[in-house]
Write a protein that holds these residues in place. Sequence first.
Motif, PDB file in Angstrom:
ATOM      1  N   GLY A 350       0.804  -1.224   0.000  1.00  0.00           N
ATOM      2  CA  GLY A 350       0.000   0.000   0.000  1.00  0.00           C
ATOM      3  C   GLY A 350       0.831   1.265   0.000  1.00  0.00           C
ATOM      4  N   LYS A 351       2.090   1.174   0.401  1.00  0.00           N
ATOM      5  CA  LYS A 351       2.947   2.359   0.454  1.00  0.00           C
ATOM      6  C   LYS A 351       3.701   2.585  -0.855  1.00  0.00           C
ATOM      7  CE  LYS A 351       3.745   1.676   5.411  1.00  0.00           C
ATOM      8  NZ  LYS A 351       4.792   1.484   6.453  1.00  0.00           N
ATOM      9  N   GLY A 352       3.577   1.680  -1.822  1.00  0.00           N
ATOM     10  CA  GLY A 352       4.299   1.810  -3.081  1.00  0.00           C
ATOM     11  C   GLY A 352       5.386   0.762  -3.214  1.00  0.00           C
ATOM     12  N   ASP A 353       6.189   0.891  -4.270  1.00  0.00           N
ATOM     13  CA  ASP A 353       7.282  -0.059  -4.510  1.00  0.00           C
ATOM     14  C   ASP A 353       8.443   0.238  -3.570  1.00  0.00           C
ATOM     15  OD1 ASP A 353       5.775  -1.109  -6.538  1.00  0.00           O
ATOM     16  OD2 ASP A 353       6.764   0.062  -8.114  1.00  0.00           O
ATOM     17  N   ALA A 354       9.097  -0.833  -3.112  1.00  0.00           N
ATOM     18  CA  ALA A 354      10.224  -0.670  -2.190  1.00  0.00           C
ATOM     19  C   ALA A 354      11.083  -1.913  -2.234  1.00  0.00           C
ATOM     20  CB  ALA A 354       9.730  -0.412  -0.771  1.00  0.00           C
ATOM     21  N   VAL A 355      12.271  -1.787  -1.679  1.00  0.00           N
ATOM     22  CA  VAL A 355      13.154  -2.922  -1.459  1.00  0.00           C
ATOM     23  C   VAL A 355      13.593  -2.891  -0.010  1.00  0.00           C
ATOM     24  CG1 VAL A 355      13.993  -3.043  -3.843  1.00  0.00           C
ATOM     25  CG2 VAL A 355      15.184  -1.583  -2.200  1.00  0.00           C
ATOM     26  N   TRP A 356      13.960  -4.066   0.516  1.00  0.00           N
ATOM     27  CA  TRP A 356      14.479  -4.166   1.880  1.00  0.00           C
ATOM     28  C   TRP A 356      16.011  -4.178   1.788  1.00  0.00           C
ATOM     29  CZ3 TRP A 356      11.712  -3.448   6.143  1.00  0.00           C
ATOM     30  CH2 TRP A 356      10.339  -3.623   6.078  1.00  0.00           C
ATOM     31  N   VAL A 357      16.609  -3.128   2.306  1.00  0.00           N
ATOM     32  CA  VAL A 357      18.060  -2.975   2.278  1.00  0.00           C
ATOM     33  C   VAL A 357      18.660  -3.586   3.536  1.00  0.00           C
ATOM     34  CG1 VAL A 357      19.970  -1.326   2.255  1.00  0.00           C
ATOM     35  CG2 VAL A 357      17.940  -0.910   0.849  1.00  0.00           C
ATOM     36  N   VAL A 358      19.742  -4.349   3.366  1.00  0.00           N
ATOM     37  CA  VAL A 358      20.454  -4.939   4.497  1.00  0.00           C
ATOM     38  C   VAL A 358      21.751  -4.158   4.693  1.00  0.00           C
ATOM     39  CG1 VAL A 358      21.532  -7.007   5.437  1.00  0.00           C
ATOM     40  CG2 VAL A 358      19.494  -7.202   4.009  1.00  0.00           C
ATOM     41  N   LYS A 359      21.888  -3.552   5.866  1.00  0.00           N
ATOM     42  CA  LYS A 359      23.096  -2.812   6.211  1.00  0.00           C
ATOM     43  C   LYS A 359      23.398  -3.044   7.674  1.00  0.00           C
ATOM     44  CE  LYS A 359      25.282   1.736   6.072  1.00  0.00           C
ATOM     45  NZ  LYS A 359      25.124   3.170   5.747  1.00  0.00           N
ATOM     46  N   ASP A 360      24.636  -3.465   7.953  1.00  0.00           N
ATOM     47  CA  ASP A 360      25.051  -3.774   9.324  1.00  0.00           C
ATOM     48  C   ASP A 360      24.115  -4.789   9.957  1.00  0.00           C
ATOM     49  OD1 ASP A 360      27.121  -1.960   9.054  1.00  0.00           O
ATOM     50  OD2 ASP A 360      25.922  -0.289   9.808  1.00  0.00           O
ATOM     51  N   ALA A 361      23.670  -5.779   9.171  1.00  0.00           N
ATOM     52  CA  ALA A 361      22.816  -6.886   9.625  1.00  0.00           C
ATOM     53  C   ALA A 361      21.452  -6.415  10.086  1.00  0.00           C
ATOM     54  CB  ALA A 361      23.506  -7.687  10.724  1.00  0.00           C
ATOM     55  N   ARG A 362      21.007  -5.251   9.642  1.00  0.00           N
ATOM     56  CA  ARG A 362      19.663  -4.762   9.979  1.00  0.00           C
ATOM     57  C   ARG A 362      18.935  -4.340   8.706  1.00  0.00           C
ATOM     58  NH1 ARG A 362      18.502  -4.472  15.218  1.00  0.00           N
ATOM     59  NH2 ARG A 362      20.211  -4.475  16.732  1.00  0.00           N
ATOM     60  N   LEU A 363      17.602  -4.394   8.784  1.00  0.00           N
ATOM     61  CA  LEU A 363      16.764  -4.113   7.635  1.00  0.00           C
ATOM     62  C   LEU A 363      16.312  -2.660   7.609  1.00  0.00           C
ATOM     63  CD1 LEU A 363      14.415  -7.238   7.590  1.00  0.00           C
ATOM     64  CD2 LEU A 363      16.266  -6.733   6.003  1.00  0.00           C
ATOM     65  N   THR A 364      16.220  -2.149   6.394  1.00  0.00           N
ATOM     66  CA  THR A 364      15.643  -0.823   6.178  1.00  0.00           C
ATOM     67  C   THR A 364      14.794  -0.888   4.919  1.00  0.00           C
ATOM     68  OG1 THR A 364      17.574   0.264   7.157  1.00  0.00           O
ATOM     69  CG2 THR A 364      16.107   1.626   5.818  1.00  0.00           C
ATOM     70  N   ARG A 365      13.553  -0.431   5.030  1.00  0.00           N
ATOM     71  CA  ARG A 365      12.682  -0.384   3.851  1.00  0.00           C
ATOM     72  C   ARG A 365      12.987   0.897   3.090  1.00  0.00           C
ATOM     73  NH1 ARG A 365       8.028   1.734   1.874  1.00  0.00           N
ATOM     74  NH2 ARG A 365       6.603   0.338   0.725  1.00  0.00           N
ATOM     75  N   GLN A 366      13.332   0.764   1.812  1.00  0.00           N
ATOM     76  CA  GLN A 366      13.681   1.928   1.008  1.00  0.00           C
ATOM     77  C   GLN A 366      12.789   1.982  -0.221  1.00  0.00           C
ATOM     78  OE1 GLN A 366      17.833   2.444   0.266  1.00  0.00           O
ATOM     79  NE2 GLN A 366      17.564   4.101  -1.209  1.00  0.00           N
ATOM     80  N   PRO A 367      12.065   3.062  -0.393  1.00  0.00           N
ATOM     81  CA  PRO A 367      11.201   3.205  -1.582  1.00  0.00           C
ATOM     82  C   PRO A 367      12.031   3.259  -2.856  1.00  0.00           C
ATOM     83  CG  PRO A 367      10.601   4.780   0.121  1.00  0.00           C
ATOM     84  CD  PRO A 367      11.911   4.191   0.534  1.00  0.00           C
ATOM     85  N   VAL A 368      11.491   2.734  -3.961  1.00  0.00           N
ATOM     86  CA  VAL A 368      12.160   2.743  -5.257  1.00  0.00           C
ATOM     87  C   VAL A 368      11.170   3.142  -6.339  1.00  0.00           C
ATOM     88  CG1 VAL A 368      13.842   0.984  -4.592  1.00  0.00           C
ATOM     89  CG2 VAL A 368      11.689   0.290  -5.655  1.00  0.00           C
ATOM     90  N   ARG A 369      11.740   3.534  -7.449  1.00  0.00           N
ATOM     91  CA  ARG A 369      10.942   3.768  -8.650  1.00  0.00           C
ATOM     92  C   ARG A 369      11.472   2.837  -9.727  1.00  0.00           C
ATOM     93  NH1 ARG A 369      10.490   9.789 -10.457  1.00  0.00           N
ATOM     94  NH2 ARG A 369       9.339   9.815  -8.469  1.00  0.00           N
ATOM     95  N   VAL A 370      10.610   1.960 -10.214  1.00  0.00           N
ATOM     96  CA  VAL A 370      11.002   0.897 -11.130  1.00  0.00           C
ATOM     97  C   VAL A 370      10.885   1.379 -12.563  1.00  0.00           C
ATOM     98  CG1 VAL A 370      10.520  -1.449 -11.914  1.00  0.00           C
ATOM     99  CG2 VAL A 370      10.300  -0.865  -9.489  1.00  0.00           C
ATOM    100  N   GLY A 371      11.973   1.090 -13.358  1.00  0.00           N
ATOM    101  CA  GLY A 371      11.939   1.385 -14.786  1.00  0.00           C
ATOM    102  C   GLY A 371      11.504   0.161 -15.564  1.00  0.00           C
ATOM    103  N   GLY A 372      12.227  -0.151 -16.635  1.00  0.00           N
ATOM    104  CA  GLY A 372      11.866  -1.295 -17.459  1.00  0.00           C
ATOM    105  C   GLY A 372      12.357  -2.600 -16.873  1.00  0.00           C
ATOM    106  N   ARG A 373      11.811  -3.682 -17.399  1.00  0.00           N
ATOM    107  CA  ARG A 373      12.233  -5.028 -16.992  1.00  0.00           C
ATOM    108  C   ARG A 373      13.179  -5.578 -18.041  1.00  0.00           C
ATOM    109  NH1 ARG A 373       9.605  -9.060 -13.499  1.00  0.00           N
ATOM    110  NH2 ARG A 373      10.562 -11.091 -13.934  1.00  0.00           N
ATOM    111  N   VAL A 374      14.281  -6.204 -17.571  1.00  0.00           N
ATOM    112  CA  VAL A 374      15.282  -6.807 -18.446  1.00  0.00           C
ATOM    113  C   VAL A 374      15.510  -8.232 -17.957  1.00  0.00           C
ATOM    114  CG1 VAL A 374      17.572  -6.611 -19.455  1.00  0.00           C
ATOM    115  CG2 VAL A 374      16.364  -4.542 -18.744  1.00  0.00           C
ATOM    116  N   GLY A 375      14.878  -9.190 -18.626  1.00  0.00           N
ATOM    117  CA  GLY A 375      15.002 -10.576 -18.176  1.00  0.00           C
ATOM    118  C   GLY A 375      14.412 -10.761 -16.799  1.00  0.00           C
ATOM    119  N   ASP A 376      15.222 -11.286 -15.864  1.00  0.00           N
ATOM    120  CA  ASP A 376      14.764 -11.499 -14.487  1.00  0.00           C
ATOM    121  C   ASP A 376      15.035 -10.291 -13.598  1.00  0.00           C
ATOM    122  OD1 ASP A 376      13.975 -14.058 -15.160  1.00  0.00           O
ATOM    123  OD2 ASP A 376      15.907 -14.936 -14.627  1.00  0.00           O
TER     124      ASP A 376
END
Length: 412
Positions: A350-376
Amino acid sequence: MSDAQSQTALSALRIDRSAAPLKRQRRLRWLIPAALLLAVLVAVAAAVARRTPTVRVAEVREPLPGEQQTELSASGYVDSRRRSVIAPLIAGQLVEVTVEEGEPVRQGQVMARLDDRDARVVLDRAEAEVRAAGARLGAAQAQALNAERTTERTRNLARQGAVSRAQLLDVETAGRATLESLNLAKAQLAIARRAREAARLQLAHTVVRAPFDGTVSKKLANEGAVLAPAALTGTNLGGIVELVDLHALEVEAEVSEEQLSRIHTGQPTLIFLDALPERAFPGQVATVRPAIDRSKATATVLVRFQSVPQGALPDMGAKVSFLRQPLPPGELDAHGQPPRVPASAVVHDGKGDAVWVVKDARLTRQPVRVGGRVGDEVSLTQGPRAGTQVVVAPDPKRLRDGRRVKVETGGG
């Protein structure tokens, strides 16, 4: 009613309280295990809730040049078409090495010298043998000339009847013997001259010269080492230095045998060196070695640089992309194109597209803007930079901001 009967009736109306403690004991007998079981379940649930989840990650990466034109990829190592261990042609003790590692040399340049005292003695003796053979030849020539004149005079006298036939035969026989001695002296002189040539060559072999233009990559022996060209034991097998032509570098890539049908001579390629990861170097397939490695079921494909890059060295790790068609020069640089991540790393909520970033063994949800798809993968026009670790196929029920996680070994 008598008193005895009254007592009996009252006794019948009394409550028997001895059964109550027995029932309580039975209830306690079931309640205590149930309470213990409940406590264990609560502790297990708390431990599960506190347990650090394991996640699989992948790195946000920059796209490589020519990815859309890549037929297949292979790994290998840089080598040179001219790479030799320079060793003497004769056995001897090393008395001088005139080059150092990293030094460029020219063809014919002196690289080392062996002890030449024995070779000089042999040459001096060969020179003396040539002089002696020459003197013997001179004497034989004089004897042959004298014998020829004597034979001619005797023949004239024989025609005049001044000497007998037997005397003429003796003179002619002596002349033929003198001629044979002359031929023998000539042969001995030729043998002596060949021996002198061999001695001179032996002396020349005490000086080790560069067979081609190149660079000294390794120094294998120092002064004092005793070298033998055909040595089969020991740490030094006769080599003095290793010489490499850095202008004849190529990549030896290993390709599985089932993929060989997709490769042909002259096919365009892109070469990526591990030591120079920011650049791609165009090349082409030179040849496929006609042999298969049984243990690995692979063949070696030789890929040559179009122009050998500055800084490339033998034994560097390399990756080769075999292309369907050549790339225009402008497409050799992939910088400026948006980074990519596996499509499964992007979550949609519901908040939009995002990825879960791993830094120093901890999670951070970071919003992203997706462009085109290339294969997988998908390109990110907005989001984390290249090199950032993100969770692949995240489970929203287990992940939250700030939660500690373990990274799965070999994940991504």
